[in-house]
Design an enzyme around this catalytic site. Structure first.
Site, PDB file in Angstrom:
ATOM      1  N   LYS A 173       0.816  -1.214   0.000  1.00 16.02           N
ATOM      2  CA  LYS A 173       0.000   0.000   0.000  1.00 16.02           C
ATOM      3  C   LYS A 173       0.853   1.268   0.000  1.00 16.02           C
ATOM      4  O   LYS A 173       0.565   2.234  -0.721  1.00 16.02           O
ATOM      5  CB  LYS A 173      -0.961  -0.011   1.194  1.00 16.02           C
ATOM      6  CG  LYS A 173      -2.045  -1.078   1.111  1.00 16.02           C
ATOM      7  CD  LYS A 173      -2.983  -1.011   2.286  1.00 16.02           C
ATOM      8  CE  LYS A 173      -4.041  -2.113   2.234  1.00 16.02           C
ATOM      9  NZ  LYS A 173      -4.940  -1.961   1.073  1.00 16.02           N
ATOM     10  N   ILE A 174       1.917   1.285   0.819  1.00 15.43           N
ATOM     11  CA  ILE A 174       2.767   2.476   0.861  1.00 15.43           C
ATOM     12  C   ILE A 174       3.559   2.605  -0.438  1.00 15.43           C
ATOM     13  O   ILE A 174       3.671   3.697  -1.020  1.00 15.43           O
ATOM     14  CB  ILE A 174       3.706   2.437   2.076  1.00 15.43           C
ATOM     15  CG1 ILE A 174       2.900   2.510   3.373  1.00 15.43           C
ATOM     16  CG2 ILE A 174       4.717   3.582   2.020  1.00 15.43           C
ATOM     17  CD1 ILE A 174       3.722   2.329   4.631  1.00 15.43           C
ATOM     18  N   THR A 251      12.305   4.539   4.378  1.00 22.61           N
ATOM     19  CA  THR A 251      11.293   4.918   5.363  1.00 22.61           C
ATOM     20  C   THR A 251      10.564   3.681   5.890  1.00 22.61           C
ATOM     21  O   THR A 251       9.471   3.796   6.443  1.00 22.61           O
ATOM     22  CB  THR A 251      10.266   5.897   4.757  1.00 22.61           C
ATOM     23  OG1 THR A 251       9.661   5.289   3.604  1.00 22.61           O
ATOM     24  CG2 THR A 251      10.918   7.204   4.349  1.00 22.61           C
ATOM     25  N   SER A 252      11.170   2.494   5.733  1.00 23.98           N
ATOM     26  CA  SER A 252      10.507   1.241   6.123  1.00 23.98           C
ATOM     27  C   SER A 252      11.039   0.692   7.441  1.00 23.98           C
ATOM     28  O   SER A 252      10.451   0.916   8.486  1.00 23.98           O
ATOM     29  CB  SER A 252      10.656   0.213   5.008  1.00 23.98           C
ATOM     30  OG  SER A 252       9.929   0.617   3.869  1.00 23.98           O
ATOM     31  N   ARG A 253      12.154  -0.013   7.404  1.00 23.56           N
ATOM     32  CA  ARG A 253      12.784  -0.573   8.595  1.00 23.56           C
ATOM     33  C   ARG A 253      14.290  -0.440   8.460  1.00 23.56           C
ATOM     34  O   ARG A 253      14.854  -0.676   7.387  1.00 23.56           O
ATOM     35  CB  ARG A 253      12.404  -2.047   8.797  1.00 23.56           C
ATOM     36  CG  ARG A 253      10.985  -2.266   9.302  1.00 23.56           C
ATOM     37  CD  ARG A 253      10.814  -1.765  10.730  1.00 23.56           C
ATOM     38  NE  ARG A 253       9.474  -2.023  11.254  1.00 23.56           N
ATOM     39  CZ  ARG A 253       8.472  -1.155  11.211  1.00 23.56           C
ATOM     40  NH1 ARG A 253       8.660   0.030  10.641  1.00 23.56           N
ATOM     41  NH2 ARG A 253       7.293  -1.455  11.726  1.00 23.56           N
ATOM     42  N   ASP A 277      14.473   7.580   7.536  1.00 20.21           N
ATOM     43  CA  ASP A 277      13.519   7.849   8.610  1.00 20.21           C
ATOM     44  C   ASP A 277      13.563   6.731   9.641  1.00 20.21           C
ATOM     45  O   ASP A 277      12.856   6.783  10.637  1.00 20.21           O
ATOM     46  CB  ASP A 277      12.104   7.983   8.045  1.00 20.21           C
ATOM     47  CG  ASP A 277      11.104   8.450   9.085  1.00 20.21           C
ATOM     48  OD1 ASP A 277      11.388   9.450   9.779  1.00 20.21           O
ATOM     49  OD2 ASP A 277      10.033   7.812   9.219  1.00 20.21           O
ATOM     50  N   GLU A 282      17.643   1.969  16.208  1.00 20.16           N
ATOM     51  CA  GLU A 282      16.943   3.179  16.607  1.00 20.16           C
ATOM     52  C   GLU A 282      16.283   3.076  17.975  1.00 20.16           C
ATOM     53  O   GLU A 282      15.950   4.097  18.584  1.00 20.16           O
ATOM     54  CB  GLU A 282      15.889   3.554  15.570  1.00 20.16           C
ATOM     55  CG  GLU A 282      14.722   2.592  15.480  1.00 20.16           C
ATOM     56  CD  GLU A 282      13.677   3.047  14.468  1.00 20.16           C
ATOM     57  OE1 GLU A 282      12.525   3.229  14.876  1.00 20.16           O
ATOM     58  OE2 GLU A 282      14.015   3.217  13.285  1.00 20.16           O
ATOM     59  N   HIS A 314      12.024   8.619  12.628  1.00 18.89           N
ATOM     60  CA  HIS A 314      10.863   7.746  12.476  1.00 18.89           C
ATOM     61  C   HIS A 314       9.569   8.545  12.606  1.00 18.89           C
ATOM     62  O   HIS A 314       8.665   8.200  13.381  1.00 18.89           O
ATOM     63  CB  HIS A 314      10.891   6.618  13.509  1.00 18.89           C
ATOM     64  CG  HIS A 314      10.162   5.388  13.047  1.00 18.89           C
ATOM     65  ND1 HIS A 314      10.687   4.132  13.165  1.00 18.89           N
ATOM     66  CD2 HIS A 314       8.950   5.221  12.450  1.00 18.89           C
ATOM     67  CE1 HIS A 314       9.834   3.242  12.675  1.00 18.89           C
ATOM     68  NE2 HIS A 314       8.767   3.891  12.241  1.00 18.89           N
ATOM     69  N   GLN A 315       9.480   9.604  11.804  1.00 21.43           N
ATOM     70  CA  GLN A 315       8.294  10.452  11.850  1.00 21.43           C
ATOM     71  C   GLN A 315       7.440  10.321  10.594  1.00 21.43           C
ATOM     72  O   GLN A 315       6.462  11.054  10.412  1.00 21.43           O
ATOM     73  CB  GLN A 315       8.692  11.929  12.038  1.00 21.43           C
ATOM     74  CG  GLN A 315       9.361  12.576  10.832  1.00 21.43           C
ATOM     75  CD  GLN A 315       9.664  14.040  11.062  1.00 21.43           C
ATOM     76  OE1 GLN A 315      10.666  14.377  11.681  1.00 21.43           O
ATOM     77  NE2 GLN A 315       8.807  14.921  10.568  1.00 21.43           N
ATOM     78  N   PHE A 317       5.192   8.312   9.831  1.00 21.77           N
ATOM     79  CA  PHE A 317       3.793   7.991  10.147  1.00 21.77           C
ATOM     80  C   PHE A 317       3.073   9.149  10.826  1.00 21.77           C
ATOM     81  O   PHE A 317       1.852   9.076  11.043  1.00 21.77           O
ATOM     82  CB  PHE A 317       3.754   6.788  11.088  1.00 21.77           C
ATOM     83  CG  PHE A 317       4.115   7.138  12.515  1.00 21.77           C
ATOM     84  CD1 PHE A 317       3.131   7.321  13.473  1.00 21.77           C
ATOM     85  CD2 PHE A 317       5.440   7.332  12.891  1.00 21.77           C
ATOM     86  CE1 PHE A 317       3.458   7.662  14.788  1.00 21.77           C
ATOM     87  CE2 PHE A 317       5.779   7.670  14.190  1.00 21.77           C
ATOM     88  CZ  PHE A 317       4.775   7.835  15.145  1.00 21.77           C
TER      89      PHE A 317
END
Length: 341
Positions: A173-174, A251-253, A277, A282, A314-315, A317
């Protein structure tokens, strides 16, 4: 072993512990719970903890039926055992990824696990494009210059995204939301995913092999889950296949990247831009203020020294819409047993 029972609205009491909770999350969940509790036979009692869930803190979960956790909580086998000893029946992740959960141990102990499989995919997609555009046009550097009265353009040159090849690894989806935006910029979008989606092709993107994507893309952006197949999918070998000066976005993991290989790629200028991100370690850094401390993570500190690296904590979301949707789905999972793994 059978699960200990789902948390349905059957009149039974539910006492829920939220871990790694920040004030903005507490506000969202409290507001949603207030509305829902008006209609429940037995209201949900919520306790919010700022500290993370791990084997030690799980020992104090007596009396809780459900625990709600986030991306950096430690839901290992040891944690699962401690939760089981305290009769916790459900672990609800308020995120999509579940690589931090020992799902097999949970099943063995009869503890159900749920997640938020999809929430406002456009939210993370838009943050991905924010990283791309900021790195490319160097707006973060321009902002600081102008505030100091410096209007010199030297060092701020970017490139036009139109008609550039952009590689998207992962077309969930992303990933699809990212593809839609990139196509709007007029990019040629190359995709790789073990499971191809016909709607991606209908949008105008093209599936290719991973090697072809890496070799032809001036921008590579990651939108895949972290598992045994994707761990360090970006490594020394894959970086060597990329064109010189490639832009790499994650921006995933964090575990999708081999940090040592990425640093070597930055030093050799094979990687011309890096936008992150997420970060593999982290959990010791993100979501907390360390501005008055000396950060002990040498790899992270090395990454921050490069002028062509942009890191956010990690922003991706973090929008009003996404937080509200995460809250709604998480509470649905607690009340009605949805999105179980």
């Amino acid at each position: 072993m059978a699960q200990k029972g789902l948390s349905l609205d059957d009149g039974s009491s539910r006492n829920v512990a939220f871990f790694s909770t920040r004030p903005y999350e507490k506000q969202v969940f409290t507001e949603l719970l207030n509305v829902r509790n008006e209609t429940l036979t037995s209201p949900i009692e919520a306790t919010f903890f700022e500290h993370p869930l791990n084997p030690s803190t799980a020992l104090s979960c007596e009396g809780f039926s459900d625990v709600v956790v986030f991306v950096n909580d430690d839901v290992s086998e040891a944690t699962i055992k401690a939760l089981s000893q305290n009769n916790v029946s459900h672990v609800a992740l308020r995120c999509a990824g579940y690589n931090n959960v020992d799902v097999d141990a949970a099943a063995e102990m009869g503890i159900s696990v749920s997640r938020v499989p999809a929430y406002s995919p456009e939210t993370v997609a838009e943050h991905t494009l924010a990283l791309i555009l900021t790195l490319n046009r160097k707006t973060h550097k321009a902002y600081n210059r102008v505030r100091e009265g410096n209007f010199n353009l030297q060092g701020l040159m970017g490139f036009t995204l139109h008609e550039k090849n952009v590689g998207v690894i992962g077309t969930g989806k992303i990933g699809k939301a990212v593809i839609r935006i990139l196509l709007g910029f007029g990019c040629n979008v190359l995709c790789f995913d073990p499971t191809q989606d016909s709607s991606v092709i209908c949008m105008g993107a093209q599936y290719v092999s991973l090697d072809e994507l890496l070799s032809k893309s001036v921008i590579v952006t990651l939108h895949c889950p972290l598992n045994e197949h994707s761990q360090h999918i970006i490594n020394a070998d894959s970086i060597a296949k990329m064109p010189d000066g490639v832009m790499l976005i994650n921006t995933s993991r964090g575990g999708l990247l081999d940090d040592a290989a990425v640093i070597k790629g930055l030093k050799s200028k094979k990687i011309g831009y890096l936008g992150l991100d997420v970060y593999e370690r982290e959990s010791e850094l993100f979501f907390s203020d360390h501005s008055q401390e000396i950060i002990q993570d040498d790899v992270f500190q090395r990454l921050t020294t490069f002028p062509n690296v942009l890191i956010t904590g990690h922003q991706g979301f973090f929008t009003q819409e996404a937080l509200h949707e995460i809250g709604e789905i998480t509470l649905d999972n607690i009340m009605y047993g949805g999105n179980r793994l």
